[in-house]
Design a protein around this motif. Structure first.
Motif, PDB file in Angstrom:
ATOM      1  N   PHE A 106       0.952  -1.392   0.074  1.00  0.00           N
ATOM      2  CA  PHE A 106      -0.053  -0.044  -0.029  1.00  0.00           C
ATOM      3  C   PHE A 106       0.849   1.118  -0.070  1.00  0.00           C
ATOM      4  O   PHE A 106       0.172   2.205  -0.008  1.00  0.00           O
ATOM      5  CB  PHE A 106      -0.921   0.076   1.199  1.00  0.00           C
ATOM      6  N   SER A 107       2.251   1.186   0.355  1.00  0.00           N
ATOM      7  CA  SER A 107       2.926   2.289   0.305  1.00  0.00           C
ATOM      8  C   SER A 107       3.100   2.861  -1.212  1.00  0.00           C
ATOM      9  O   SER A 107       3.109   3.942  -1.326  1.00  0.00           O
ATOM     10  CB  SER A 107       4.591   2.034   0.699  1.00  0.00           C
ATOM     11  N   ALA A 134      -0.397   8.764  -4.579  1.00  0.00           N
ATOM     12  CA  ALA A 134      -1.197   9.787  -4.297  1.00  0.00           C
ATOM     13  C   ALA A 134      -0.512  11.088  -3.705  1.00  0.00           C
ATOM     14  O   ALA A 134      -0.982  12.089  -4.100  1.00  0.00           O
ATOM     15  CB  ALA A 134      -1.938   9.054  -3.129  1.00  0.00           C
ATOM     16  N   ILE A 135       0.411  10.869  -2.978  1.00  0.00           N
ATOM     17  CA  ILE A 135       1.299  11.870  -2.448  1.00  0.00           C
ATOM     18  C   ILE A 135       1.815  12.524  -3.721  1.00  0.00           C
ATOM     19  O   ILE A 135       2.144  13.893  -3.816  1.00  0.00           O
ATOM     20  CB  ILE A 135       2.289  11.473  -1.543  1.00  0.00           C
ATOM     21  N   ALA A 189      -4.924   7.443 -10.725  1.00  0.00           N
ATOM     22  CA  ALA A 189      -5.685   6.396 -10.266  1.00  0.00           C
ATOM     23  C   ALA A 189      -5.423   5.300 -11.405  1.00  0.00           C
ATOM     24  O   ALA A 189      -5.234   3.909 -10.876  1.00  0.00           O
ATOM     25  CB  ALA A 189      -7.149   6.623 -10.292  1.00  0.00           C
ATOM     26  N   ARG A 190      -5.359   5.437 -12.414  1.00  0.00           N
ATOM     27  CA  ARG A 190      -4.996   4.253 -13.434  1.00  0.00           C
ATOM     28  C   ARG A 190      -3.702   3.611 -13.202  1.00  0.00           C
ATOM     29  O   ARG A 190      -3.433   2.608 -13.190  1.00  0.00           O
ATOM     30  CB  ARG A 190      -5.033   4.806 -14.895  1.00  0.00           C
ATOM     31  N   TRP A 224     -11.702  11.682  -2.285  1.00  0.00           N
ATOM     32  CA  TRP A 224     -12.010  10.558  -1.442  1.00  0.00           C
ATOM     33  C   TRP A 224     -10.959   9.426  -1.868  1.00  0.00           C
ATOM     34  O   TRP A 224     -10.376   8.625  -0.836  1.00  0.00           O
ATOM     35  CB  TRP A 224     -13.375   9.968  -1.603  1.00  0.00           C
ATOM     36  N   THR A 225     -10.819   9.231  -2.870  1.00  0.00           N
ATOM     37  CA  THR A 225      -9.735   8.068  -3.448  1.00  0.00           C
ATOM     38  C   THR A 225      -8.171   8.636  -2.918  1.00  0.00           C
ATOM     39  O   THR A 225      -7.467   7.723  -2.433  1.00  0.00           O
ATOM     40  CB  THR A 225      -9.535   7.833  -4.910  1.00  0.00           C
ATOM     41  N   VAL A 226      -7.951   9.913  -3.062  1.00  0.00           N
ATOM     42  CA  VAL A 226      -6.583  10.097  -2.307  1.00  0.00           C
ATOM     43  C   VAL A 226      -6.638   9.751  -0.949  1.00  0.00           C
ATOM     44  O   VAL A 226      -5.662   9.428  -0.391  1.00  0.00           O
ATOM     45  CB  VAL A 226      -6.287  11.537  -2.817  1.00  0.00           C
TER      46      VAL A 226
END
Length: 668
Positions: free
Chosen positions: A184-185, A191-192, A205-206, A275-277
């Motif tokens: 998950f990192s 995201a960061i 996201a893709r 929300w995804t971020v």
């Protein structure tokens, strides 16, 4: 000498991680191509140095180098060789080295298999992973160095590996779990990186989705293996105990499930971006929180490692820096994250968001139930315990609406859905689910309301999934373009991943329902030749034999099991004594089948020579873990989708580079 080389290798890995976190990030800021290009070789260097350190520690275990403090505390000369290899992660220091090595593996994988991603984006992602690595290298070198020596005086033999960990399950469980934790990192780094760049379109996201699916699949298998190991190794006969360490692994899995679904919506419909971020940050944050809970000593658990206040404070500080820093950046950029997609009140987007809300609520329940006793005690308000009844009740309230939306979501359309058409499908699915669930449960004696509810929910998921597949292929069949088989073959790998994920969840839910409702157990006192009947099975105690293992001795109970006067199985349940640690461990005798497990655990010898035994018949318990593996296979199917192959990602990257404001418009 190798221990010193291992320590030096860790120092070099730290230096490389510092360079990885600085040069590519600065190069991305300045647009300096050569500095950004350094990201890949630095990622390779960080992996090589860490892998060599891990090799040095493994060599010390295999060759019984008890001058290394960690080896002396975690191994023994009589320990079987395969457990010497796995004892490397059997304690605090080594498990953290494995954690860091797996971080390097993920970093290396991103560096090698992300050629289609723009150099600037990749540089930022690898730099962020390097920053995470800095924290863990510092933690090992300053508080948990696995290469510390016991010189000039050291023991001639070691204290041995915890007998609980001398098991096949612990050979495969921690690496799988850590692959999920640390994986998950990568989603966090993407995201960061998107927050830093300000390009918060659906492109990230893709790029992030296949890595997130891989991490989620590993974590699914890791959690399932942990449950399976606890079931057969601890001798309690249960498959989930709501142990704090189990909860620590379960929380990132739940929020990771929400992230997988939210990434799909962001990628396809360009909504839920903010929300995804947030979910990407939360998934990795909960993985770090689990690391803190297990390794700081603040929680008491059969899974937790030795406690040390300095270690706990360091990890807590690391949590504050990583989680606090990422949430601060998120707060600064949140106002810039705008979703362009539009959708109605009745649409797939709404149902998926509803499921995300219930998954988040479930995570909060587990988080509060795990941490509240700790906070309550630290505030001087005394000790309290929150056990299984609380979690079971709260999850019952949450899972019913969650499963309802899980079935409705795939049946609905993106943007807008006709309520009349959807209502008709819902009524058909509900009628079939009620009929199937109640009919199956009627086949069990003394059927219960909760079993009815669980089976109806399970069949609801199965039936709505089948209806969704039929709905997808029906237009092609009706038009005469393809046969049913050809239409099924036309479905994308990502779609089959969703189907397998939902069906796997239904299989797990069936297993949980039936074993919870119809599990039968007896604590009995038996002499040689005695028998006891349980759910149509006759258990006959044949006596005790002695066994000498490589580093233990054992009493072995032999129990023959008959059904309709036919021998079904002979179970061997052991009570092992490990002389080095002076520990007694139970090894259950289990006969596993498609529809039930026969389980016998040996207790204590009583005064007159009789023995106490625990006997269980557990219906469909293996379906719990089979469903988890089906879900993980679904994740693999989704990763294999052609949209995530290099050529398609390259076209996406090229489009984003030419016009970053033009967001992607693709649906499966």
């Amino acid at each position: 000498m190798l221990a010193e080389l291992g320590n030096f290798s860790l120092i070099m890995a730290l230096m490389v991680a510092i360079l990885l976190s600085v040069y590519p990030m600065w190069g991305a800021y300045k647009g300096h191509q050569k500095m950004m290009a350094m990201a890949k070789p630095l990622a390779i260097g960080m992996f090589l140095f860490t892998a060599f350190a891990y090799f040095c520690l493994t060599y010390a275990f295999v060759h019984d180098d008890f001058s290394v403090a960690y080896v002396a505390n975690t191994s023994n000369s009589t320990l079987p060789i395969h457990y010497k290899y796995t004892a490397v992660w059997g304690g605090h220091e080594g498990s953290f080295l494995l954690w860091t090595l797996i971080l390097c593996v993920w970093t290396l994988a991103v560096a090698l298999f992300s050629k289609a991603i723009p150099v600037k984006v990749l540089a930022r992602v690898l730099a962020i992973l390097g920053m995470v690595g800095i924290g863990f290298y510092l933690f090992m070198l300053l508080t948990s160095n696995p290469f510390d020596r016991l010189l000039p005086f050291y023991p001639i033999d070691g204290k041995d590996l915890n007998p609980l960990l001398q098991d096949f399950g612990m050979i495969i469980h921690p690496p799988m779990l850590y692959m999920g934790y640390v994986g998950f990192s990568v989603a966090f780094a993407f995201a960061i990186a998107a927050l830093i760049s300000g390009q918060l379109d659906s492109t990230w996201a893709r790029w992030s989705r296949p890595w997130t699916l891989a991490a989620w699949s590993f974590l699914t298998v890791g959690v399932a293996l942990g449950s399976w190991w606890a079931y057969y190794e601890l001798g309690w006969g249960g498959w989930w105990f709501w142990d704090p360490s189990e909860n620590a692994a379960f929380m990132p899995w739940i929020i990771g499930t929400a992230l997988v679904h939210s990434l799909a919506v962001t990628e396809k419909r360009k909504v839920f971006k903010s929300w995804t971020v947030f979910l990407a940050i939360a998934a990795f944050s909960l993985s770090l929180l689990g690391t803190f809970l297990i390794r700081s000593g603040v929680l008491v658990s059969v899974h937790s490692f030795a406690s040390d206040p300095s270690r706990g404070l360091f990890i807590l500080g690391l949590l504050v820096v990583i989680i606090g820093g990422s949430l601060f950046l998120y707060a600064l950029r949140a106002s810039q994250i705008k979703s362009n997609g539009r959708y109605g009140l009745v649409s797939r987007e709404v149902f998926l968001m509803g499921n995300n809300i219930f998954l988040t609520a479930a995570t909060l329940v587990v988080l509060l139930g795990t941490l509240f006793p700790l906070v309550h005690k630290e505030l001087g308000m005394g000790s309290i315990s929150i056990g299984a009844p609380f979690f079971d009740q709260m999850f019952t309230y949450l899972i019913v609406p969650f499963v309802l939306l899980l079935g409705i979501g795939p049946l609905s359309r993106w943007k807008n859905q006709s309520l009349q058409a959807l209502s008709k499908q819902i009524m058909i699915a509900l009628g079939l689910s009620l009929s199937a669930g109640l009919l199956v449960n009627a086949g069990f004696e003394q059927s219960t309301y909760m079993a009815d509810l669980g089976l109806v929910m399970s069949f609801w998921v199965i039936i709505t999934t089948v209806m969704e597949v039929r709905q997808r292929i029906e237009p092609q069949i009706t038009a005469g373009k393809y046969s049913t088989w050809q239409s099924l073959q036309k479905l994308t790998a990502s779609h089959w991943g969703m189907v397998l994920g939902h069906l796997g969840f239904a299989v797990t839910l069936i297993g949980i329902t039936l074993v919870s409702a119809y599990n039968t157990e007896r604590n009995v006192r038996m002499a040689e030749g005695d028998s006891v009947n349980l759910q149509g099975y006759e258990f006959v105690f044949k006596g005790i034999s002695q066994l000498q293992g490589p580093n233990y001795s054992a009493d072995v109970a032999h129990v023959d099991v008959y059904q309709n006067s036919q021998l079904v199985s002979t179970l061997k349940a052991e009570k092992r004594f490990y002389p080095v640690q002076r520990n007694v461990m139970t090894e259950a005798g289990i006969d596993s089948g498609f529809s039930r497990d026969l389980f016998v655990a040996l207790g204590e010898q009583l005064k007159n020579g009789d023995w106490s035994l625990r006997i269980y018949v557990k219906p469909f318990i293996n379906w719990i873990w089979a469903g988890a593996f089906i879900m993980a296979i679904g994740g693999v199917f989704s990763i294999s989708d052609k949209r995530y192959r290099m050529g398609n990602l390259a076209r996406t990257a090229s489009s984003a580079k030419e016009n970053p404001k033009n967001l992607m418009e693709q649906a499966s």
